[in-house]
Scaffold this motif. Sequence first.
Motif, PDB file in Angstrom:
ATOM      1  N   PRO A 201       0.930  50.035  10.249  1.00  0.00           N
ATOM      2  CA  PRO A 201       0.297  50.502  11.430  1.00  0.00           C
ATOM      3  C   PRO A 201       0.332  49.351  12.476  1.00  0.00           C
ATOM      4  O   PRO A 201       0.248  49.419  13.712  1.00  0.00           O
ATOM      5  N   SER A 202       0.323  48.019  12.105  1.00  0.00           N
ATOM      6  CA  SER A 202       0.285  46.888  12.845  1.00  0.00           C
ATOM      7  C   SER A 202       1.453  46.544  13.659  1.00  0.00           C
ATOM      8  O   SER A 202       1.297  45.953  14.730  1.00  0.00           O
ATOM      9  N   LEU A 203       2.513  47.345  13.160  1.00  0.00           N
ATOM     10  CA  LEU A 203       3.616  47.009  13.968  1.00  0.00           C
ATOM     11  C   LEU A 203       3.652  48.131  15.218  1.00  0.00           C
ATOM     12  O   LEU A 203       4.681  48.193  15.884  1.00  0.00           O
ATOM     13  N   HIS A 204       2.913  49.220  14.870  1.00  0.00           N
ATOM     14  CA  HIS A 204       3.043  50.322  16.192  1.00  0.00           C
ATOM     15  C   HIS A 204       2.008  49.938  17.088  1.00  0.00           C
ATOM     16  O   HIS A 204       2.022  50.761  18.158  1.00  0.00           O
ATOM     17  N   THR A 205       1.106  48.748  17.210  1.00  0.00           N
ATOM     18  CA  THR A 205       0.359  48.772  18.282  1.00  0.00           C
ATOM     19  C   THR A 205       0.698  48.214  19.237  1.00  0.00           C
ATOM     20  O   THR A 205       0.140  48.205  20.536  1.00  0.00           O
TER      21      THR A 205
ATOM     22  N   LYS B  71      11.157  37.606  16.338  1.00  0.00           N
ATOM     23  CA  LYS B  71      10.460  36.662  15.431  1.00  0.00           C
ATOM     24  C   LYS B  71       9.550  37.233  14.584  1.00  0.00           C
ATOM     25  O   LYS B  71       9.332  36.813  13.470  1.00  0.00           O
ATOM     26  N   ASP B  72       8.609  38.291  14.911  1.00  0.00           N
ATOM     27  CA  ASP B  72       7.728  38.853  14.498  1.00  0.00           C
ATOM     28  C   ASP B  72       8.113  39.547  13.244  1.00  0.00           C
ATOM     29  O   ASP B  72       7.622  39.784  12.208  1.00  0.00           O
ATOM     30  N   LEU B  73       9.111  40.434  13.591  1.00  0.00           N
ATOM     31  CA  LEU B  73       9.523  41.516  12.770  1.00  0.00           C
ATOM     32  C   LEU B  73      10.275  40.637  11.617  1.00  0.00           C
ATOM     33  O   LEU B  73      10.159  40.862  10.366  1.00  0.00           O
ATOM     34  N   ALA B  74      10.925  39.473  11.871  1.00  0.00           N
ATOM     35  CA  ALA B  74      11.467  38.562  10.742  1.00  0.00           C
ATOM     36  C   ALA B  74      10.384  38.352   9.828  1.00  0.00           C
ATOM     37  O   ALA B  74      10.621  37.962   8.591  1.00  0.00           O
TER      38      ALA B  74
ATOM     39  N   GLN C  84      13.433  30.706  15.057  1.00  0.00           N
ATOM     40  CA  GLN C  84      12.859  30.480  16.371  1.00  0.00           C
ATOM     41  C   GLN C  84      11.650  29.475  16.287  1.00  0.00           C
ATOM     42  O   GLN C  84      10.992  29.590  17.136  1.00  0.00           O
ATOM     43  N   VAL C  85      11.812  28.607  15.303  1.00  0.00           N
ATOM     44  CA  VAL C  85      10.743  27.481  15.090  1.00  0.00           C
ATOM     45  C   VAL C  85      11.167  26.124  15.741  1.00  0.00           C
ATOM     46  O   VAL C  85      10.117  25.373  15.686  1.00  0.00           O
ATOM     47  N   GLY C  86      12.220  25.874  15.866  1.00  0.00           N
ATOM     48  CA  GLY C  86      12.646  24.657  16.453  1.00  0.00           C
ATOM     49  C   GLY C  86      12.301  24.586  17.640  1.00  0.00           C
ATOM     50  O   GLY C  86      11.992  25.049  18.569  1.00  0.00           O
ATOM     51  N   GLN C  87      12.641  23.132  18.147  1.00  0.00           N
ATOM     52  CA  GLN C  87      12.272  22.591  19.505  1.00  0.00           C
ATOM     53  C   GLN C  87      13.575  22.668  20.413  1.00  0.00           C
ATOM     54  O   GLN C  87      13.556  22.244  21.715  1.00  0.00           O
ATOM     55  N   HIS C  88      14.715  23.149  19.751  1.00  0.00           N
ATOM     56  CA  HIS C  88      15.856  22.967  20.320  1.00  0.00           C
ATOM     57  C   HIS C  88      16.567  24.359  20.768  1.00  0.00           C
ATOM     58  O   HIS C  88      17.728  24.485  21.081  1.00  0.00           O
TER      59      HIS C  88
ATOM     60  N   GLU D  68      14.150  37.104  34.880  1.00  0.00           N
ATOM     61  CA  GLU D  68      12.784  37.117  33.969  1.00  0.00           C
ATOM     62  C   GLU D  68      13.020  37.810  32.960  1.00  0.00           C
ATOM     63  O   GLU D  68      12.044  37.687  31.984  1.00  0.00           O
ATOM     64  N   ALA D  69      14.282  38.601  32.834  1.00  0.00           N
ATOM     65  CA  ALA D  69      14.585  39.392  31.569  1.00  0.00           C
ATOM     66  C   ALA D  69      14.769  38.516  30.400  1.00  0.00           C
ATOM     67  O   ALA D  69      14.359  38.937  29.184  1.00  0.00           O
ATOM     68  N   GLN D  70      15.122  37.477  30.611  1.00  0.00           N
ATOM     69  CA  GLN D  70      15.349  36.561  29.276  1.00  0.00           C
ATOM     70  C   GLN D  70      14.099  36.041  28.641  1.00  0.00           C
ATOM     71  O   GLN D  70      13.973  36.197  27.621  1.00  0.00           O
ATOM     72  N   ASP D  71      12.926  35.869  29.590  1.00  0.00           N
ATOM     73  CA  ASP D  71      11.691  35.314  29.254  1.00  0.00           C
ATOM     74  C   ASP D  71      10.988  36.653  28.474  1.00  0.00           C
ATOM     75  O   ASP D  71      10.203  36.357  27.656  1.00  0.00           O
ATOM     76  N   ARG D  72      11.350  37.704  28.923  1.00  0.00           N
ATOM     77  CA  ARG D  72      10.680  39.078  28.370  1.00  0.00           C
ATOM     78  C   ARG D  72      11.225  39.485  27.183  1.00  0.00           C
ATOM     79  O   ARG D  72      10.790  40.207  26.482  1.00  0.00           O
ATOM     80  N   ARG D  73      12.362  38.880  26.820  1.00  0.00           N
ATOM     81  CA  ARG D  73      13.255  39.573  25.759  1.00  0.00           C
ATOM     82  C   ARG D  73      12.782  39.115  24.150  1.00  0.00           C
ATOM     83  O   ARG D  73      12.555  39.936  23.533  1.00  0.00           O
ATOM     84  N   ASP D  74      12.000  38.045  24.065  1.00  0.00           N
ATOM     85  CA  ASP D  74      11.472  37.544  23.209  1.00  0.00           C
ATOM     86  C   ASP D  74       9.910  37.653  22.872  1.00  0.00           C
ATOM     87  O   ASP D  74       9.405  36.755  23.251  1.00  0.00           O
TER      88      ASP D  74
END
Length: 325
Positions: free
Chosen positions: A224-228, A235-238, A247-251, A319-325
């Motif tokens: 259920p938590s993934l359907h909210t 990143k969250d699915l992984a 996607q944890v680095g600063q590069h 702005e699509a790139q920013d909304r993508r992740d």
Amino acid sequence: MVPREAPESAQCLCPSLTIPNAKDVLRRRHKRRSRQHQRFMARKALLQEQGLLSMPPEPGSSPLPTPLGAAPAPEAASSGKQCPRAGSGAAPCSRRPASRKASGPLPSRCVAIDCEMVGTGPRGRVSELARCSVVSYYGDVLYDKYIRPEMPVADYRTRWSGVTRQHMRKAIPFQVAQKEILKLLKGKVVVGHALHNDFQALKYVHPRSQTRDTTYVPNFLSQPSLHTRARVSLKDLALQLLHKRIQVGQHGHSSVEDATTAMELYRLVEVQWEQQEACSLWTCPEDREPDSSTDMEQYMEDQYWPEDPAGSSRGGAGEAQDRRD
């Protein structure tokens, strides 16, 4: 004194130490792939134990529903006999092609893609392709190149794209990269996360029946938590399904890592997904939409484009790139 030649057995030792044997290379590659597959199957088994992933059907069971008004024929599905024709007096059977489709595409016909974009145009609001990676069903890198946008770069978006000015020195032109990438995608089942952004950057339309967008992976799970949320990030699915931090680095992001993760997510629910695709094809005929790569060169001619393509892309396209992740 003339030096004596070394024995023949000693001479043949050096090349064997420096030149790797082809069989050894294939064996190491097979072991590495086997370890990756074992870790993947362990994660899949854990999700099945927790009840988040349904078990695959039994070998003898049919994944497709029985049509209304028709009696089930398990002997026809289990045997290798030909189904009766439509005009032979018996009920037509379409189980053989449907069940073959339900088993999913062949691994060689399935690839995953991820693209990274940079900003061009006024204030860098136009997103253009700067890097593209394509991996195979097993995670092998088939393509990974930096791509020079058609317009000057105004914002590299390094925090998200991982692209810098130095990467553009070895980048290839967009037209060249586009032909190379579409050649890899043609006729394949394409996996990715938020694929509409990638296809938009490639100026390409892939057939819907051959598209597997991992933003729909939560629809095949009972968590259920993934359907909210309307759309869960890669990143969250992984992290929740693969126990994998990306996607944890600063590069910036790695398109190879993102494409590989998308393929792993697809493989988690591949059986359920392909069963649903087979059912939809069985109930509704497939729309025969053509692959746009066949007429891409004609589409890219100047007569089909406005004189100022940058002006038509304004208004938040970047702005699509920013909304993508």
